[in-house]
Design an enzyme around this catalytic site. Structure first.
Site, PDB file in Angstrom:
ATOM      1  N   ARG A  10      -3.136  -2.065  16.527  1.00 56.44           N
ATOM      2  CA  ARG A  10      -2.552  -1.089  17.448  1.00 56.44           C
ATOM      3  C   ARG A  10      -2.537   0.252  16.721  1.00 56.44           C
ATOM      4  NH1 ARG A  10       0.855  -5.675  17.616  1.00 56.44           N
ATOM      5  NH2 ARG A  10       0.923  -6.709  19.674  1.00 56.44           N
ATOM      6  N   LYS A  16       4.696  -5.761  16.529  1.00 61.55           N
ATOM      7  CA  LYS A  16       5.821  -5.712  17.454  1.00 61.55           C
ATOM      8  C   LYS A  16       6.861  -6.759  17.074  1.00 61.55           C
ATOM      9  CE  LYS A  16       3.593  -3.842  21.606  1.00 61.55           C
ATOM     10  NZ  LYS A  16       3.311  -4.075  23.050  1.00 61.55           N
ATOM     11  N   HIS A  23      -6.638   2.669  22.326  1.00 59.15           N
ATOM     12  CA  HIS A  23      -6.250   1.275  22.581  1.00 59.15           C
ATOM     13  C   HIS A  23      -7.435   0.467  23.089  1.00 59.15           C
ATOM     14  CE1 HIS A  23      -3.142  -1.712  22.705  1.00 59.15           C
ATOM     15  NE2 HIS A  23      -3.422  -2.037  23.950  1.00 59.15           N
ATOM     16  N   ARG A  65      -9.143  -1.461  20.394  1.00 61.87           N
ATOM     17  CA  ARG A  65      -8.520  -2.764  20.097  1.00 61.87           C
ATOM     18  C   ARG A  65      -8.968  -3.803  21.117  1.00 61.87           C
ATOM     19  NH1 ARG A  65      -3.667  -5.619  18.275  1.00 61.87           N
ATOM     20  NH2 ARG A  65      -2.453  -6.396  20.052  1.00 61.87           N
ATOM     21  N   HIS A 119      -0.447 -11.269  18.990  1.00 56.12           N
ATOM     22  CA  HIS A 119       0.184 -11.586  20.265  1.00 56.12           C
ATOM     23  C   HIS A 119       1.179 -12.725  20.083  1.00 56.12           C
ATOM     24  CE1 HIS A 119      -3.367  -9.876  22.838  1.00 56.12           C
ATOM     25  NE2 HIS A 119      -2.508  -8.936  22.454  1.00 56.12           N
ATOM     26  N   TYR A 144      -8.429 -11.787  27.924  1.00 55.73           N
ATOM     27  CA  TYR A 144      -9.775 -11.427  27.477  1.00 55.73           C
ATOM     28  C   TYR A 144     -10.825 -12.415  27.972  1.00 55.73           C
ATOM     29  CZ  TYR A 144      -7.494  -7.937  24.666  1.00 55.73           C
ATOM     30  OH  TYR A 144      -6.740  -6.861  24.281  1.00 55.73           O
TER      31      TYR A 144
END
Length: 310
Positions: A162, A185, A253, A256, A279, A288
């Site tokens: 990110r 995150k 982004h 990525r 994730h 994806y």
């Protein structure tokens, strides 16, 4: 926060947010979004019932109350995706209340989230991603700035970072090795392989950047020496995008997204890609597969003889 919210509800909300911060490592931005969402919800319920709602009153919320709140949100122009996010926050708060105070929260948890079309990531083609890095690296201006922007974009595409993760790197991460330890995150750490082109790009930038290198300072620096901002990287990407004639979806982004999509196309498995992207849920990574399937269908429609004959 609205004065219409009772002191007990306000205290409960802050206790819940504190728990999210300490136990789950929620970011300040996430906590602020939850606080706003719940403050709006609690204020509505206070007005809907004619006065501030204590904890016991919150446990008496009905299905009709939930429908009234959601109708008001949609009437105020809130989109389905945003309402779904807001409802998710409310449900999470109520699950916590149920555990803490033993409330009956079925009417809240049974509220149906509005359906919406989940937008798919829009990755770049392999050659376009490479062209973006080349264009950023040869942009007008000081050579070290072009090298800096190329290094950041290369990390996004080459390592799936990110933009916030790339910009959080410090000189303490030097010298670069075969991998990077990234804090993503929720404060979750992961180790990502550092491919040779990304390592060379960062080393090229470090070799010519003019600022004093001391422990703890950001690796990527602005012209005046402060930390590089995401906005500056976005501007560099926009200039490269316009020079190459790429669509507006070609953002930092998107690099990525391109990393993940190109790995999947090359035979990478979802679980490994999930780990590389950081994730929390495999369902987030599974989007994806839809992107890859859509790309395959485009190729099929464009090249298969029977498809052309339709």
């Amino acid at each position: 926060m609205s004065l219409a919210i009772s002191e007990a509800a306000r205290d409960a909300l802050e206790e819940w947010l504190s728990g999210l911060k300490s136990l789950r490592g929620a970011s300040p931005a996430t906590l602020d979004a939850y606080r706003r969402d719940l403050a709006d919800y609690l204020s509505f319920m206070a007005g809907h019932h004619g006065g501030p709602q204590g904890i016991a009153a919150l446990g008496r919320v009905t299905t009709s109350d939930m429908r009234a709140w959601m109708a008001r949100e949609r009437g105020d122009g809130l989109g389905a995706r945003s309402l779904a996010r807001k409802l998710s926050a409310v449900k999470t708060f109520y699950r916590w209340l149920a555990q803490r105070d033993g409330l009956e929260v079925t009417p809240v948890l049974s509220a149906r989230s509005p359906k919406y079309q989940r937008s798919l990531p829009r990755p770049l083609a392999v050659d376009a991603a490479k062209s973006v890095i080349d264009a950023v690296g040869t942009a007008d201006g000081p050579p070290w700035v072009a090298a800096r922007d190329a290094a950041v974009i290369t990390l996004l595409y080459g390592c799936g970072l990110r933009i916030s993760e790339a910009l959080s790197l410090t000189v303490d991460d030097l010298p670069l090795g075969e991998s990077l330890r990234i804090t993503g995150k929720g404060g979750k750490e992961r180790v990502v392989p550092l491919i040779a082109p990304a390592r060379r790009a960062v080393e090229a930038y470090v070799a010519i950047q003019p600022h004093v290198v001391t422990p703890g300072v950001p690796l990527f620096r602005a012209v005046r020496g402060g930390a590089l901002s995401a906005r500056t990287v976005q501007k560099a990407m926009a200039q490269a995008r316009m020079a190459l004639g790429l669509p507006s979806s070609a953002t930092p982004h998107a690099m990525r997204h391109s990393f993940a999509t190109h790995l999947l196309s090359a035979g990478g498995d979802l679980r490994s890609i999930q780990d590389l992207l950081g994730h929390a849920s495999l369902s987030t990574t599974q989007v994806y597969t839809a992107v890859d399937t859509a790309r395959l269908m485009e190729v099929y429609e464009a090249s298969h003889p029977r498809a052309k004959a339709r």
